[in-house]
Design a protein around this motif. Structure first.
Motif, PDB file in Angstrom:
ATOM      1  N   GLY A  17     -20.691   4.898  35.064  1.00  0.00           N
ATOM      2  CA  GLY A  17     -20.709   3.798  36.033  1.00  0.00           C
ATOM      3  C   GLY A  17     -22.069   3.576  36.672  1.00  0.00           C
ATOM      4  N   LYS A  18     -23.078   4.356  36.257  1.00  0.00           N
ATOM      5  CA  LYS A  18     -24.398   4.213  36.881  1.00  0.00           C
ATOM      6  C   LYS A  18     -25.364   3.492  35.965  1.00  0.00           C
ATOM      7  CE  LYS A  18     -24.888   7.822  40.273  1.00  0.00           C
ATOM      8  NZ  LYS A  18     -25.724   8.966  40.633  1.00  0.00           N
ATOM      9  N   ARG A  19     -26.227   2.682  36.570  1.00  0.00           N
ATOM     10  CA  ARG A  19     -27.268   1.981  35.812  1.00  0.00           C
ATOM     11  C   ARG A  19     -28.639   2.458  36.299  1.00  0.00           C
ATOM     12  NH1 ARG A  19     -23.497  -1.351  37.276  1.00  0.00           N
ATOM     13  NH2 ARG A  19     -24.640  -1.985  39.136  1.00  0.00           N
ATOM     14  N   ALA A  20     -29.522   2.712  35.320  1.00  0.00           N
ATOM     15  CA  ALA A  20     -30.894   3.118  35.667  1.00  0.00           C
ATOM     16  C   ALA A  20     -31.880   2.175  35.004  1.00  0.00           C
ATOM     17  CB  ALA A  20     -31.151   4.543  35.180  1.00  0.00           C
ATOM     18  N   LEU A  37     -30.561  10.366  30.255  1.00  0.00           N
ATOM     19  CA  LEU A  37     -29.633   9.530  31.029  1.00  0.00           C
ATOM     20  C   LEU A  37     -28.473   9.027  30.164  1.00  0.00           C
ATOM     21  CD1 LEU A  37     -32.100   7.506  33.314  1.00  0.00           C
ATOM     22  CD2 LEU A  37     -30.871   9.616  33.828  1.00  0.00           C
ATOM     23  N   LEU A  38     -28.764   8.693  28.906  1.00  0.00           N
ATOM     24  CA  LEU A  38     -27.670   8.266  28.018  1.00  0.00           C
ATOM     25  C   LEU A  38     -26.678   9.404  27.838  1.00  0.00           C
ATOM     26  CD1 LEU A  38     -29.592   6.237  25.262  1.00  0.00           C
ATOM     27  CD2 LEU A  38     -28.079   5.305  27.035  1.00  0.00           C
ATOM     28  N   VAL A  44     -28.753   2.284  30.516  1.00  0.00           N
ATOM     29  CA  VAL A  44     -30.205   2.314  30.750  1.00  0.00           C
ATOM     30  C   VAL A  44     -30.821   0.953  30.453  1.00  0.00           C
ATOM     31  CG1 VAL A  44     -32.380   3.373  30.008  1.00  0.00           C
ATOM     32  CG2 VAL A  44     -30.330   4.787  30.228  1.00  0.00           C
ATOM     33  N   TRP A  45     -31.633   0.486  31.394  1.00  0.00           N
ATOM     34  CA  TRP A  45     -32.349  -0.774  31.226  1.00  0.00           C
ATOM     35  C   TRP A  45     -33.843  -0.462  31.194  1.00  0.00           C
ATOM     36  CZ3 TRP A  45     -30.184  -5.926  31.743  1.00  0.00           C
ATOM     37  CH2 TRP A  45     -28.793  -5.933  31.847  1.00  0.00           C
ATOM     38  N   GLY A  46     -34.514  -0.893  30.138  1.00  0.00           N
ATOM     39  CA  GLY A  46     -35.934  -0.568  30.016  1.00  0.00           C
ATOM     40  C   GLY A  46     -36.816  -1.795  30.003  1.00  0.00           C
ATOM     41  N   LEU A  47     -37.986  -1.654  30.615  1.00  0.00           N
ATOM     42  CA  LEU A  47     -39.003  -2.715  30.600  1.00  0.00           C
ATOM     43  C   LEU A  47     -39.953  -2.430  29.436  1.00  0.00           C
ATOM     44  CD1 LEU A  47     -40.175  -5.060  32.606  1.00  0.00           C
ATOM     45  CD2 LEU A  47     -41.871  -3.320  33.154  1.00  0.00           C
ATOM     46  N   ARG A  72     -25.304   0.353  25.657  1.00  0.00           N
ATOM     47  CA  ARG A  72     -25.733   1.218  26.771  1.00  0.00           C
ATOM     48  C   ARG A  72     -27.220   1.136  27.038  1.00  0.00           C
ATOM     49  NH1 ARG A  72     -21.999   5.975  26.706  1.00  0.00           N
ATOM     50  NH2 ARG A  72     -20.070   4.938  26.185  1.00  0.00           N
ATOM     51  N   LEU A  73     -27.962   0.608  26.064  1.00  0.00           N
ATOM     52  CA  LEU A  73     -29.418   0.523  26.241  1.00  0.00           C
ATOM     53  C   LEU A  73     -29.831  -0.946  26.154  1.00  0.00           C
ATOM     54  CD1 LEU A  73     -32.231   1.840  26.438  1.00  0.00           C
ATOM     55  CD2 LEU A  73     -32.251   1.945  23.941  1.00  0.00           C
ATOM     56  N   HIS A  74     -30.403  -1.443  27.245  1.00  0.00           N
ATOM     57  CA  HIS A  74     -30.830  -2.841  27.295  1.00  0.00           C
ATOM     58  C   HIS A  74     -32.342  -2.870  27.460  1.00  0.00           C
ATOM     59  CE1 HIS A  74     -26.616  -3.878  28.398  1.00  0.00           C
ATOM     60  NE2 HIS A  74     -26.683  -2.705  28.995  1.00  0.00           N
ATOM     61  N   LEU A  75     -33.022  -3.648  26.649  1.00  0.00           N
ATOM     62  CA  LEU A  75     -34.476  -3.743  26.760  1.00  0.00           C
ATOM     63  C   LEU A  75     -34.847  -5.167  27.166  1.00  0.00           C
ATOM     64  CD1 LEU A  75     -35.456  -1.774  23.522  1.00  0.00           C
ATOM     65  CD2 LEU A  75     -35.271  -0.915  25.870  1.00  0.00           C
ATOM     66  N   MET A  76     -35.769  -5.258  28.121  1.00  0.00           N
ATOM     67  CA  MET A  76     -36.236  -6.586  28.523  1.00  0.00           C
ATOM     68  C   MET A  76     -37.753  -6.608  28.492  1.00  0.00           C
ATOM     69  SD  MET A  76     -33.738  -7.694  31.676  1.00  0.00           S
ATOM     70  CE  MET A  76     -34.617  -9.201  32.035  1.00  0.00           C
TER      71      MET A  76
END
Ligand code: NAP
Ligand code: G4F
Length: 365
Positions: A17-20, A37-38, A44-47, A72-76
């Motif tokens: 339930g946590k987002r980093a 974290l995964l 996980v959201w990464g820049l 679970r892994l989002h990249l922007m």
């Protein structure tokens, strides 16, 4: 890299339930922190900054196509020089934790690109803190501080109380990041924590940092692909740990009751010369040293020159000695390094040999 089984476990841990958010997710630490974290069930959201070539090799093993279920892994795309992209990422991800690991992180390069380093490594921090403030976010914030802050050290070993004496544009930029993090904690009651991390290395370390440069050259020389490695100051002493251990400390800092500043180190220091000796010994090439100053050479068992000095790698101002005391982190967070110096060198040499097609010599023996 994690095995297929480890990856499977990592990607299938029930979500917690946590987002980093991680800036610098494509770097050495960003990739280990993502794995950690995964494996704990975070989203996980990464820049990621735009590059004309792929710059995601360190996180390819956890990459997920956005069309998959249960991503679970989002990249922007974004950049620490671009406040709008930071704001967009933070508002979309709405994170519980933010790890600011992005930086122009090379000390020698910071002398060539001083203004850029100040912009990214220094001002990048305030852009994130201000975006969090604007968004009225309650996210916990981690700032990647550095033992380079101690520079021309005023005390040994260095603790959270040791005064700073930065010796490079990089260290000066990190000092700005450190103080604004502390200031936003005090001014706005933000959970904003500084890790003061001593050097940490791994098989994923960039190849222009001295450890990886040496282990890669060791592997390459042992396989007959290279003759000599050219280095700068062999006398510099560093407190070297393993990056995988250090990202655990970052996470622990954000689980504490209160924000604070912590030294993360092994409490041991070694010269660059010692690092070379251990590295070459791993492939059966014990070094002996001949000559002094610019003429010093590391000689292999058959008289071949394996290490030579190139003054281009000297810095205008050097940090001669770093040695950290991690007692506060152990006392308050329960963190301790797990990987010894020897294990670290061994792991890096073995990985570099494998990447160049060589066998693991210890297993073969
Ligand atoms: P690293 O491997 O050099 O990674 C730096 C990361 O920052 C990469 O993902 C890089 O992207 C990204 N980045 C660089 N410029 C950027 C920009 N303008 N906008 C957005 N992202 C940008 O560094 P590291 O060793 O993982 O270190 C992580 C952090 O800890 C850094 O802040 C470093 O200064 C600090 N630190 C490191 C150590 C250590 O010994 N490793 C010790 C103390 C503190 P690309 O992949 O596209 O280059
Ligand atoms: O591996 P280095 O480039 O790391 P440095 O300068 O200690 O910085 C690293 O650790 C910091 C933490 O203390 C981080 F904040 C920073 O982001 C980075 O990760 O150099 C280590 C030592 C230096 O004294 C350098 O002069 O090795 C010496 N050295 C000798 N020959 C060399 C070389 N460094 C490099 N990069 N390349 C050489 O050929």
């Amino acid at each position: 890299m994690p095995t297929a089984q480890e990856r499977e476990r990592m990607m299938n841990t029930p979500k917690n339930g946590k987002r980093a958010v991680i800036t610098g997710i494509t770097g050495q630490d960003g990739s280990y922190l993502t794995d950690l974290l995964l494996s704990k069930g975070y989203e996980v959201w990464g820049l990621v900054r735009r590059s004309s070539s792929f710059n995601t090799s360190r996180i390819d093993h956890v990459y997920q196509d956005t069309h998959e279920d249960d991503v679970r892994l989002h990249l922007m795309y974004g950049d620490l020089s671009d406040a709008t992209s930071i704001y967009r990422l933070l508002s979309e991800a709405d994170p519980h934790e933010v790890y600011n690991l992005a930086a122009q992180s090379h000390v020698a390069v910071s002398f060539d690109m001083a203004e850029y380093t100040g912009d990214i490594t220094g001002l990048g921090t305030i852009r994130i803190l201000d975006a969090l403030r604007e968004l009225r976010s309650e996210a916990r914030f981690y700032q990647a501080g550095s033992s380079e802050l101690y520079g021309k050290v005023l005390e040994t070993p260095q603790t959270e109380e040791t005064p700073f004496y930065p010796r490079s544009p990089y260290a000066a930029a990190k000092a700005y990041g450190f103080y604004v993090t502390r200031n936003y904690r005090e001014a706005y009651d933000m959970f904003a924590t500084n890790g003061i991390l001593f050097n940490h290395e791994s098989p994923r370390r960039g190849r222009t940092f001295v450890t990886r440069k040496v282990t890669h050259a060791t592997a390459s020389i042992s396989l007959g692909l290279q003759d000599t490695v050219y280095l700068g100051n062999l006398d510099a002493k560093r407190d070297w740990g393993f990056a995988g251990d250090y990202v655990e400390a970052m996470w622990m800092m954000l689980q504490a009751d209160k924000p604070n500043d912590y030294v993360i180190a092994t409490g041991e220091t070694h010269t660059v010369r010692e690092f070379c000796e251990l590295s070459f010994a791993e492939v059966g090439l014990p070094l002996r040293w001949e000559g002094t100053g610019l003429d010093e050479k590391g000689i292999g068992p058959n008289g071949q020159v394996l290490v030579s000095i190139d003054p281009r790698y000297f810095r205008p101002t050097e940090v001669d000695l770093l040695l950290g005391n991690p007692a506060k982190a152990e006392r308050e967070l329960g963190w301790k390094p797990r990987t010894s110096f020897r294990e670290l060198v061994r792991m890096m040499v073995a990985s570099d040999r494998a990447s160049l097609g060589g066998t693991d010599l210890r297993r073969a023996a």
